[in-house]
Design a protein around this motif. Structure first.
Motif, short mmCIF file in Angstrom:
data_model
loop_
_atom_site.label_atom_id
_atom_site.label_comp_id
_atom_site.label_asym_id
_atom_site.label_seq_id
_atom_site.Cartn_x
_atom_site.Cartn_y
_atom_site.Cartn_z
N VAL A 16 0.88 -1.26 -0.03
CA VAL A 16 0.07 0.06 0.05
C VAL A 16 0.85 1.30 0.03
N ALA A 17 0.30 2.20 -0.38
CA ALA A 17 1.04 3.71 -0.52
C ALA A 17 0.24 4.91 -0.18
N LEU A 18 0.78 5.68 0.49
CA LEU A 18 0.16 7.10 0.94
C LEU A 18 0.39 8.06 -0.19
N CYS A 19 -0.79 8.13 -0.86
CA CYS A 19 -0.84 9.04 -2.03
C CYS A 19 -1.54 10.61 -2.04
N GLY A 20 -1.13 11.47 -2.67
CA GLY A 20 -1.96 12.54 -2.72
C GLY A 20 -1.35 13.83 -2.11
N GLU A 21 -2.02 14.72 -1.83
CA GLU A 21 -1.57 16.08 -1.27
C GLU A 21 -1.93 16.25 0.18
N LYS A 22 -1.42 16.99 0.94
CA LYS A 22 -1.77 17.38 2.25
C LYS A 22 -3.32 17.46 2.56
N GLU A 23 -4.15 18.27 1.52
CA GLU A 23 -5.58 18.23 1.79
C GLU A 23 -6.42 17.12 1.14
N HIS A 24 -5.83 16.12 0.73
CA HIS A 24 -6.49 15.12 0.21
C HIS A 24 -5.49 13.83 -0.01
N GLN A 25 -5.34 13.04 0.78
CA GLN A 25 -4.47 11.78 1.26
C GLN A 25 -5.47 10.79 1.13
N GLU A 26 -4.77 9.71 0.62
CA GLU A 26 -5.44 8.42 0.56
C GLU A 26 -4.60 7.25 0.62
N ILE A 27 -4.90 6.00 1.10
CA ILE A 27 -4.10 4.91 1.13
C ILE A 27 -4.76 4.12 -0.06
N VAL A 28 -3.59 3.79 -0.96
CA VAL A 28 -3.91 3.27 -2.07
C VAL A 28 -3.19 1.65 -2.41
N ASP A 29 -3.95 0.74 -2.77
CA ASP A 29 -3.37 -0.56 -3.07
C ASP A 29 -2.46 -0.46 -4.37
N ILE A 30 -1.31 -1.01 -4.11
CA ILE A 30 -0.34 -0.76 -5.14
C ILE A 30 0.18 -2.25 -5.84
N SER A 31 -0.53 -3.36 -5.10
CA SER A 31 -0.20 -4.77 -5.48
C SER A 31 0.00 -4.95 -7.10
N LEU A 32 -1.02 -4.41 -7.59
CA LEU A 32 -0.89 -4.58 -9.10
C LEU A 32 0.38 -4.31 -9.97
N LEU A 33 0.98 -3.38 -9.27
CA LEU A 33 2.10 -2.67 -10.08
C LEU A 33 3.66 -3.42 -9.50
N ASP A 40 6.75 8.72 -7.42
CA ASP A 40 6.08 8.11 -8.61
C ASP A 40 4.62 8.75 -8.89
N TRP A 41 3.98 8.53 -10.03
CA TRP A 41 2.58 9.04 -10.21
C TRP A 41 2.09 7.71 -10.57
N VAL A 42 0.77 7.50 -10.16
CA VAL A 42 0.08 6.27 -10.36
C VAL A 42 -1.53 6.54 -10.81
N LEU A 43 -2.05 5.96 -11.64
CA LEU A 43 -3.41 6.20 -12.09
C LEU A 43 -4.26 5.09 -10.85
N VAL A 44 -5.12 5.81 -10.17
CA VAL A 44 -5.92 5.46 -9.02
C VAL A 44 -7.32 5.23 -9.55
N TYR A 45 -7.90 3.78 -9.35
CA TYR A 45 -9.22 3.79 -9.65
C TYR A 45 -9.82 2.88 -8.53
N LYS A 46 -10.74 3.52 -7.63
CA LYS A 46 -11.32 2.69 -6.67
C LYS A 46 -10.38 2.39 -5.63
N GLY A 47 -9.60 3.08 -5.32
CA GLY A 47 -8.49 2.78 -4.09
C GLY A 47 -7.46 1.76 -4.52
N ALA A 48 -7.15 1.51 -5.96
CA ALA A 48 -6.28 0.44 -6.21
C ALA A 48 -5.47 1.16 -7.65
N ALA A 49 -4.24 1.23 -7.26
CA ALA A 49 -3.20 1.78 -8.52
C ALA A 49 -3.11 0.82 -9.72
#
Length: 99
Positions: A16-33, A40-49
């Motif tokens: 998992v990765a913490l993604c985003g900016e200070k005003e909007h951060q989200e925990i994202v599943d990165i296991s597919l990559l 790095d930049w990732v394209l996130v759909y419904k919580g998964a990169a």
């Protein structure tokens, strides 16, 4: 409809990765990559990169999303597409008439 949102990785912890900016951060599943790093930049759909993006492409997508928000609010949006304003549309190579 599902829209992918470009997000920048701030920290990584296993799959998992913490993604985003200070005003909007989200925990994202990165296991597919594969190999990802902070920044790095990732394209996130419904919580998964789903895709690793070059920074330039992430910027283009973010500008398009900002343009949609401007349109929704009744504001001008042309400045978000400055790279397209003075350019004639080009057909993809496979659709062009052979010379």
């Amino acid at each position: 409809m599902c829209i992918g949102i470009p997000m920048q990785i701030r920290a990584i912890d296993d799959r998992v990765a913490l993604c985003g900016e200070k005003e909007h951060q989200e925990i994202v599943d990165i296991s597919l990559l594969g190999d990802l790093r902070e920044g790095d930049w990732v394209l996130v759909y419904k919580g998964a990169a789903r895709e690793h993006l070059p920074a330039e492409r992430a910027g283009q997508i973010l500008q398009a999303l900002q343009a949609l928000a401007a349109i929704r609010e009744g504001q001008g949006f042309e400045h978000f597409f400055a790279d397209l304003i003075e350019r004639e549309p080009q057909l993809p190579e496979h659709l062009r008439t052979p010379k």
